[in-house]
Design a protein around this motif. Structure first.
Motif, mmCIF file in Angstrom:
data_model
loop_
_atom_site.group_PDB
_atom_site.id
_atom_site.type_symbol
_atom_site.label_atom_id
_atom_site.label_comp_id
_atom_site.label_asym_id
_atom_site.label_seq_id
_atom_site.Cartn_x
_atom_site.Cartn_y
_atom_site.Cartn_z
ATOM 1 N N PHE A 1 -2.558 -0.846 -13.443
ATOM 2 C CA PHE A 1 -2.600 -0.040 -12.221
ATOM 3 C C PHE A 1 -2.932 1.414 -12.560
ATOM 4 C CE2 PHE A 1 -0.392 2.738 -9.166
ATOM 5 C CZ PHE A 1 -0.962 2.315 -7.977
ATOM 6 N N ASP A 2 -2.345 1.917 -13.642
ATOM 7 C CA ASP A 2 -2.602 3.299 -14.060
ATOM 8 C C ASP A 2 -4.058 3.475 -14.499
ATOM 9 O OD1 ASP A 2 -1.500 6.000 -14.768
ATOM 10 O OD2 ASP A 2 -2.161 5.384 -16.760
ATOM 11 N N LYS B 1 0.816 -1.223 0.000
ATOM 12 C CA LYS B 1 0.000 0.000 0.000
ATOM 13 C C LYS B 1 0.846 1.267 0.000
ATOM 14 C CE LYS B 1 -3.951 -2.224 2.234
ATOM 15 N NZ LYS B 1 -4.867 -2.210 3.396
ATOM 16 N N PHE C 1 -6.573 1.671 -13.465
ATOM 17 C CA PHE C 1 -7.410 1.557 -12.260
ATOM 18 C C PHE C 1 -7.401 2.868 -11.478
ATOM 19 C CE2 PHE C 1 -7.724 0.619 -7.679
ATOM 20 C CZ PHE C 1 -8.962 0.035 -7.650
ATOM 21 N N GLN C 2 -6.220 3.496 -11.396
ATOM 22 C CA GLN C 2 -6.109 4.760 -10.679
ATOM 23 C C GLN C 2 -6.905 5.860 -11.376
ATOM 24 O OE1 GLN C 2 -4.987 3.621 -7.708
ATOM 25 N NE2 GLN C 2 -3.659 5.419 -7.550
ATOM 26 N N SER C 3 -6.962 5.773 -12.716
ATOM 27 C CA SER C 3 -7.658 6.797 -13.482
ATOM 28 C C SER C 3 -9.180 6.655 -13.357
ATOM 29 C CB SER C 3 -7.250 6.717 -14.954
ATOM 30 O OG SER C 3 -5.852 6.896 -15.095
ATOM 31 N N SER D 1 4.040 4.211 -4.625
ATOM 32 C CA SER D 1 3.749 5.559 -5.091
ATOM 33 C C SER D 1 4.434 5.788 -6.430
ATOM 34 C CB SER D 1 4.252 6.587 -4.073
ATOM 35 O OG SER D 1 4.268 7.876 -4.631
ATOM 36 N N ASN D 2 3.837 6.665 -7.229
ATOM 37 C CA ASN D 2 4.457 7.020 -8.507
ATOM 38 C C ASN D 2 5.795 7.713 -8.330
ATOM 39 O OD1 ASN D 2 2.395 5.924 -9.983
ATOM 40 N ND2 ASN D 2 1.366 7.857 -10.398
#
Length: 291
Positions: free
Chosen positions: A286-287, A208, A289-291, A211-212
């Motif tokens: 992942f990107d 968790k 999903f984040q969007s 981070s980017n």
């Protein structure tokens, strides 16, 4: 013995030797374990006794605090202009005594490396003129040469291709943190690990804290190019088949190949290799999903 000393000196004993403050007396056990005891807790006789029982850690300031250490941790400026860089992180189970020989072996694979010794057992190898992709076999051979010459077990981690800019310090610090956690958590049988290994590990463990900030600016730039990333995603879903990708996307094969080469050149991640491609695919999902 070290456990008994820890009971005696408690919080004044540390095994975190990254900075090796002069406030501590630094020593090394027969097994190569480095530890320090705060000098405020030691009498002169205790220091003499400890230096008899253990090997004092002799340090060469120029070796330990080179320009890259000063730049990353001490906010110093680099003496020359460098556009991109790649860090290699090495860990040994015992002290590496012959540093000149170690440097010669490294120089056979990495041209003019800048080696930063964080302790007698681990440090960084900085490539100031990195190629886009890394020849893993050459690094495996390097590790095997060091292992046979020094009779030690050496692990090496390949960092990302980084752009040297205002964010590079934080990028490297984040990279160090993730690689250290990876190195300490797993029972590692391999000798050389890539950025993709580390990233896949953090996805697999549902970390968790991801981070980017961990990702290089080159990789972030690539992900901002929507057409490029959609092509890479389709390429991976087509089992790394350029022709099949071109058909799916109604594109010329050469156009697909151009985008693949562009991604590799920009990020330093060779997605023609399954393991690297798999990790990039996880990043894409992942990107999304984040969007």
């Amino acid at each position: 013995m070290l456990e008994k000393l820890a009971l005696l000196y408690k919080n004044d004993l540390t095994t975190n030797d990254q900075e090796q403050s002069n406030d501590y007396l630094w020593l090394q056990t027969e097994n190569g374990q480095i530890f320090g005891i705060h000098r405020s807790r030691l009498t002169e006789k205790e220091e003499q006794l400890l230096q008899t029982l253990f090997e004092p850690l002799k340090r060469d300031k120029d070796d330990y605090y080179g320009k890259w250490y000063q730049y990353i941790y001490k906010n110093k400026f680099l003496p020359e202009s460098i556009s991109k860089v790649r860090f290699y992180y090495f860990y040994s189970n015992r002290a590496i005594e012959e540093r000149e020989i170690f440097s010669e072996i490294v120089s056979g694979v990495i041209i003019k490396p800048s080696i930063v010794w964080l302790s007698s057992q681990h440090g960084w190898i900085v490539d100031e003129s990195p190629s886009s992709t890394v020849q893993i076999d050459d690094l495996v051979q390097l590790v095997e040469s060091v292992t046979s010459d020094f009779y030690i077990q050496l692990k090496m981690f390949i960092g990302q291709l980084h752009q040297v800019n205002q964010s590079i310090k934080n990028k490297i610090q984040q990279e160090i943190k993730y690689i250290k956690k990876f190195q300490e958590t797993l029972s590692l049988k391999n000798k050389v690990f890539t950025f993709s290994d580390v990233l896949a590990f953090h996805f697999a463990t549902c970390d968790k804290t991801f981070s980017n900030e961990f990702l290089s600016d080159f990789l972030i730039t690539a992900f901002r190019d929507h057409e490029l990333i959609q092509t890479i995603k389709q390429y991976i879903e087509c089992n790394l088949n350029v022709t099949q990708t071109a058909k799916k996307m109604f594109m010329h094969r050469n156009s697909v190949q151009y985008r693949i080469d562009k991604f590799i050149e920009l990020t330093g991640i060779d997605i023609r290799q399954f393991k690297e491609a798999f990790t990039v695919y996880l990043l894409i999902l992942f990107d999304e999903f984040q969007s």
